[in-house]
Design a protein around this motif. Structure first.
Motif, PDB file in Angstrom:
ATOM      1  N   UNK A 198       9.167  -1.938  -6.466  1.00 34.51           N
ATOM      2  CA  UNK A 198       9.805  -2.873  -5.541  1.00 34.51           C
ATOM      3  C   UNK A 198       8.866  -3.265  -4.400  1.00 34.51           C
ATOM      4  N   UNK A 199       8.177  -2.286  -3.841  1.00 34.08           N
ATOM      5  CA  UNK A 199       7.337  -2.555  -2.675  1.00 34.08           C
ATOM      6  C   UNK A 199       6.071  -3.316  -3.048  1.00 34.08           C
ATOM      7  N   UNK A 200       5.537  -3.060  -4.228  1.00 36.69           N
ATOM      8  CA  UNK A 200       4.342  -3.787  -4.671  1.00 36.69           C
ATOM      9  C   UNK A 200       4.653  -5.260  -4.920  1.00 36.69           C
ATOM     10  N   UNK A 201       5.940  -5.573  -5.093  1.00 32.87           N
ATOM     11  CA  UNK A 201       6.341  -6.968  -5.314  1.00 32.87           C
ATOM     12  C   UNK A 201       6.003  -7.876  -4.154  1.00 32.87           C
ATOM     13  N   UNK A 202       5.810  -7.298  -2.955  1.00 31.61           N
ATOM     14  CA  UNK A 202       5.474  -8.126  -1.793  1.00 31.61           C
ATOM     15  C   UNK A 202       4.122  -8.811  -1.951  1.00 31.61           C
ATOM     16  N   UNK A 203       3.276  -8.301  -2.844  1.00 34.49           N
ATOM     17  CA  UNK A 203       1.968  -8.923  -3.069  1.00 34.49           C
ATOM     18  C   UNK A 203       2.093 -10.325  -3.647  1.00 34.49           C
ATOM     19  N   UNK A 219       0.815  -1.212   0.000  1.00 35.70           N
ATOM     20  CA  UNK A 219       0.000   0.000   0.000  1.00 35.70           C
ATOM     21  C   UNK A 219       0.846   1.258   0.000  1.00 35.70           C
ATOM     22  N   UNK A 220       1.914   1.250   0.785  1.00 34.27           N
ATOM     23  CA  UNK A 220       2.812   2.397   0.793  1.00 34.27           C
ATOM     24  C   UNK A 220       3.479   2.533  -0.569  1.00 34.27           C
ATOM     25  N   UNK A 221       3.751   1.395  -1.219  1.00 33.59           N
ATOM     26  CA  UNK A 221       4.308   1.446  -2.567  1.00 33.59           C
ATOM     27  C   UNK A 221       3.361   2.132  -3.538  1.00 33.59           C
ATOM     28  N   UNK A 222       2.081   1.778  -3.497  1.00 33.70           N
ATOM     29  CA  UNK A 222       1.097   2.417  -4.370  1.00 33.70           C
ATOM     30  C   UNK A 222       0.895   3.887  -3.997  1.00 33.70           C
ATOM     31  N   UNK A 223       0.984   4.179  -2.710  1.00 34.68           N
ATOM     32  CA  UNK A 223       0.879   5.560  -2.244  1.00 34.68           C
ATOM     33  C   UNK A 223       2.024   6.391  -2.831  1.00 34.68           C
ATOM     34  N   UNK A 224       3.227   5.829  -2.805  1.00 32.51           N
ATOM     35  CA  UNK A 224       4.381   6.494  -3.409  1.00 32.51           C
ATOM     36  C   UNK A 224       4.180   6.689  -4.907  1.00 32.51           C
ATOM     37  N   UNK A 225       3.618   5.680  -5.557  1.00 38.42           N
ATOM     38  CA  UNK A 225       3.379   5.780  -6.998  1.00 38.42           C
ATOM     39  C   UNK A 225       2.431   6.929  -7.312  1.00 38.42           C
ATOM     40  N   UNK A 226       1.380   7.052  -6.513  1.00 41.15           N
ATOM     41  CA  UNK A 226       0.420   8.136  -6.739  1.00 41.15           C
ATOM     42  C   UNK A 226       1.078   9.502  -6.535  1.00 41.15           C
ATOM     43  N   UNK A 227       1.907   9.614  -5.486  1.00 37.94           N
ATOM     44  CA  UNK A 227       2.611  10.873  -5.236  1.00 37.94           C
ATOM     45  C   UNK A 227       3.527  11.204  -6.405  1.00 37.94           C
ATOM     46  N   UNK A 228       4.272  10.189  -6.882  1.00 43.04           N
ATOM     47  CA  UNK A 228       5.189  10.403  -7.994  1.00 43.04           C
ATOM     48  C   UNK A 228       4.467  10.789  -9.271  1.00 43.04           C
ATOM     49  N   UNK A 229       3.379  10.099  -9.591  1.00 37.79           N
ATOM     50  CA  UNK A 229       2.613  10.392 -10.798  1.00 37.79           C
ATOM     51  C   UNK A 229       1.948  11.763 -10.721  1.00 37.79           C
ATOM     52  N   UNK A 230       1.466  12.119  -9.535  1.00 43.10           N
ATOM     53  CA  UNK A 230       0.823  13.422  -9.357  1.00 43.10           C
ATOM     54  C   UNK A 230       1.846  14.552  -9.459  1.00 43.10           C
ATOM     55  N   UNK A 231       3.004  14.376  -8.811  1.00 39.68           N
ATOM     56  CA  UNK A 231       4.013  15.434  -8.838  1.00 39.68           C
ATOM     57  C   UNK A 231       4.562  15.645 -10.238  1.00 39.68           C
ATOM     58  N   UNK A 232       4.541  14.599 -11.068  1.00 42.36           N
ATOM     59  CA  UNK A 232       5.035  14.715 -12.441  1.00 42.36           C
ATOM     60  C   UNK A 232       3.962  15.211 -13.404  1.00 42.36           C
ATOM     61  N   UNK A 233       2.710  15.283 -12.951  1.00 45.38           N
ATOM     62  CA  UNK A 233       1.630  15.733 -13.817  1.00 45.38           C
ATOM     63  C   UNK A 233       1.109  14.651 -14.746  1.00 45.38           C
ATOM     64  N   UNK A 234       1.534  13.402 -14.511  1.00 44.06           N
ATOM     65  CA  UNK A 234       1.057  12.293 -15.334  1.00 44.06           C
ATOM     66  C   UNK A 234      -0.367  11.918 -14.933  1.00 44.06           C
ATOM     67  N   UNK A 235      -0.666  12.003 -13.643  1.00 42.17           N
ATOM     68  CA  UNK A 235      -2.018  11.806 -13.138  1.00 42.17           C
ATOM     69  C   UNK A 235      -2.522  13.144 -12.611  1.00 42.17           C
ATOM     70  N   UNK A 236      -3.716  13.539 -13.028  1.00 41.54           N
ATOM     71  CA  UNK A 236      -4.277  14.829 -12.622  1.00 41.54           C
ATOM     72  C   UNK A 236      -5.697  14.628 -12.110  1.00 41.54           C
ATOM     73  N   UNK A 237      -6.207  15.643 -11.420  1.00 40.19           N
ATOM     74  CA  UNK A 237      -7.590  15.592 -10.930  1.00 40.19           C
ATOM     75  C   UNK A 237      -8.559  15.710 -12.093  1.00 40.19           C
ATOM     76  N   UNK A 238      -9.685  15.009 -11.980  1.00 45.49           N
ATOM     77  CA  UNK A 238     -10.729  15.066 -12.994  1.00 45.49           C
ATOM     78  C   UNK A 238     -12.083  15.047 -12.290  1.00 45.49           C
TER      79      UNK A 238
END
Length: 448
Positions: A372-377, A155-174
Motif C-alpha cells: 500500500x505504501x509503495x503505491x505512493x511512488x 521508503x517506510x513501506x520498503x523498510x516494513x517489507x524488509x522487516x517482514x521478509x527477514x522475520x519470516x526467514x524469506x530473506x536472509x544474510x549472505x
C-alpha cells in the motif's frame, strides 16, 4: 424484559455519543467497530515488542521480568494519550533500533552503566519534547517537499517489507551478496507467504478485518500443527521495581555523554517524524495543502513519551510504523490508539496468550502495508530527474541502511544539491538548505 432492552439501547446510544464527541468518528468516515478492528490489527502486528524489548535490554543487565511490565505500561500510557489528546490512530512503544543502540552500543560497547545510559535517554527525550512543544518538528515537517514526502512514505513501506521478509526467514544474510533467499519451503516461510496471500485476497473482497483474520488463521494453523505451544492464558505480572525510576539523570550530564544524548534525540526525531508523516498520509489526516490535522499534538505526545519511558524503565518510546496496518483496515481516529493501549494493559495478565502469535503470522501484514505504501511512488513525476532522484535515494536508503532516519537525511542532502547542480536552486527553500546542512553535520560531526 422490555425495559431491560430499552435501558441497554439507551446506554449504547450514550456511549456512542460520547465516543463521537471525543473522536469525531463520523467526520473521519469511520465507526466504533472499524476503530476496534484497526486497533486490534495494529496491536497484533506490534505486540512482539513486549517480548523482544525485554530480551534485548536484558543484555544491558536489566531485569527481564520488570522490563516486560515496563514495556506494557509505557506502551499503554503512550497509546492512550496519543488517542485521547491528539486523536491519531497510531501505536507507540519502545523502539527496536534505539533500544538495540542502548543495549549493545552504549552499555556493552561504550561501557556505561545502564542507569547512566537511561539518564542519557531522559535528556534526549527532554530535548525531543522541547522541539515538539516549540513546533520545531512541525517546521521540519512543513519544510519537506512533496517529492521527499512521497519518498518517505514509500521508503517506510520498503523498510516494513524488509522487516517482514527477514522475520519470516524469506530473506536472509549472505556474506557474498549481503542478502539472499532463505528456505522458502520451510513452514514459517510458507505460512508468512500464505498470510500475505490471504490478506491481499480478502482485502480485494473488501473485508476490513482481512489482516486480523489472516493473523488468526495462521496462528490457529501453527497451534494445530504443533509449531506453537499453548502455554496458558492468564499470569500475574512480575514487579517493575528493578527498573522503575532507576535512571541516573545527573550521571548522564558529562561531556563524553553529549554525543550519546544527541544521538538518542536526533534518531528518535527523524524516525518518529517520518513515521507520523507516512501514517498520517495513509489515514487521510492531511488537508488539501498537505497540513496534518493535530500534528503538533501528536508530536508533543510522542515527544513526552520519550523521557517518560526512561523514568518507567523502558526506553526509548517511538511511534511504530506498524500503525499503518491498522490504518489500512480503516483506523482513522484516536479510538484506534486507545484500543491498542488497552490491549497493552491486558497483556500484563495475558502475556502467554499474546506470546502465541508467531512472527510469521504478522509478516504478511507488514508486507501488505508495504504494498500500500509503495503505491505512493505512482504519483512521482519520473520525467523530472531533480525530483525523481531524491525520491529514490530516500526510498531505497531506508531499507538498505535499515534506518528511517538515514533515509530521510540522505534524501534531504540530495534534494538541494541536485537542484543546485541542475540550475534550479530557486526551487529550494531556506529551511530545506538548513536541514540539509544539519544532516551533513549529523554524519560528519556525530557520525550517526
Amino acid at each position: 424484559m422490555l425495559n431491560t432492552d430499552v435501558d441497554l439501547k439507551t446506554r449504547e446510544a450514550r456511549q456512542n455519543s460520547l465516543l463521537e464527541r471525543i473522536f469525531q468518528l463520523q467526520r473521519h468516515g469511520t465507526t466504533v467497530k472499524m476503530e476496534v478492528i484497526a486497533g486490534c490489527t495494529t496491536f497484533v502486528t506490534m505486540c512482539y515488542v513486549i517480548f523482544v524489548i525485554p530480551e534485548m535490554l536484558s543484555a544491558a543487565g536489566m531485569d527481564r521480568g520488570a522490563l516486560f511490565v515496563a514495556t506494557c505500561i509505557i506502551s499503554a500510557i503512550s497509546c492512550m494519550v496519543m488517542g485521547l489528546y491528539a486523536n491519531w490512530p497510531v501505536g507507540l512503544a519502545p523502539g527496536m533500533g534505539l533500544n538495540a543502540f542502548f543495549a549493545y552500543a552504549v552499555v556493552q560497547g561504550m561501557g556505561y552503566a545502564w542507569e547512566q545510559a537511561m539518564g542519557a535517554v531522559f535528556w534526549g527525550g527532554i530535548g525531543f519534547m522541547l522541539l515538539s512543544i516549540f513546533r520545531v518538528r512541525e517546521w521540519i515537517v512543513g519544510s519537506i517537499p512533496q517529492g521527499l514526502r512521497i519518498g518517505i512514505t514509500a521508503g517506510i513501506g520498503l523498510f516494513l517489507a524488509l522487516i517482514g521478509l527477514k522475520s519470516a526467514g524469506i530473506v536472509v544474510a549472505n556474506p557474498d551478496t549481503i542478502v539472499g533467499l532463505g528456505d522458502i519451503t520451510g513452514f514459517a516461510q510458507v505460512m508468512a507467504s500464505l498470510s500475505l496471500f490471504l490478506i491481499l485476497a480478502l482485502s480485494y473482497r473488501k473485508m476490513k478485518s482481512a489482516v486480523l483474520v489472516s493473523i488468526a488463521i495462521i496462528t490457529i494453523i501453527a497451534l494445530v500443527t504443533g509449531q506453537v505451544q499453548f502455554t496458558g492464558v492468564v499470569s500475574m505480572p512480575p514487579s517493575i521495581s528493578p527498573v522503575f525510576a532507576r535512571l541516573d539523570i545527573m550521571g548522564a550530564l558529562t561531556p563524553d555523554m553529549i554525543g550519546v544524548i544527541v544521538a538518542f534525540m536526533f534518531v528518535n526525531l527523524f524516525d518518529t517524524t517520518g513515521t507520523l508523516i507516512a501514517v498520517g498520509d495513509k489515514a487521510g489526516l492531511a488537508d488539501e495543502n498537505g497540513k496534518m490535522e493535530n500534528m503538533s499534538k501528536a508530536m508533543v505526545t510522542d515527544g513526552c513519551a520519550s523521557w517518560i519511558g526512561a523514568v518507567v524503565g523502558a526506553p526509548t518510546v517511538t511511534t511504530y510504523v506498524e500503525s499503518a496496518s491498522g490504518v489500512a483496515v480503516g483506523g482513522r481516529t484516536g479510538l484506534t490508539a486507545v484500543v491498542i493501549g488497552l490491549l497493552f494493559l491486558l497483556c500484563l495478565f495475558l502475556s502467554p496468550l499474546a506470546g502465541m502469535v508467531p512472527g510469521y503470522a504478522t509478516a504478511g501484514a507488514l508486507l501488505y502495508v508495504a504494498v500500500l505504501m509503495a503505491g505512493s511512488l505512482g504519483t512521482v513525476d519520473w520525467g523530472d530527474l531533480t525530483e525523481a532522484g531524491p525520491v529514490m535515494i530516500t526510498t531505497i536508503m531506508m531499507p538498505l541502511s535499515f534506518s528511517i532516519a538515514n533515509g530521510i537525511a540522505l534524501g534531504f542532502i540530495a534534494y538541494p544539491v541536485i537542484k543546485l547542480l541542475a540550475g534550479r536552486v530557486n526551487e529550494v527553500s531556506i529551511s530545506v538548505w538548513a536541514l540539509a546542512i544539519m544532516f551533513v553535520l549529523k554524519f560528519v560531526v556525530f557520525g550517526i
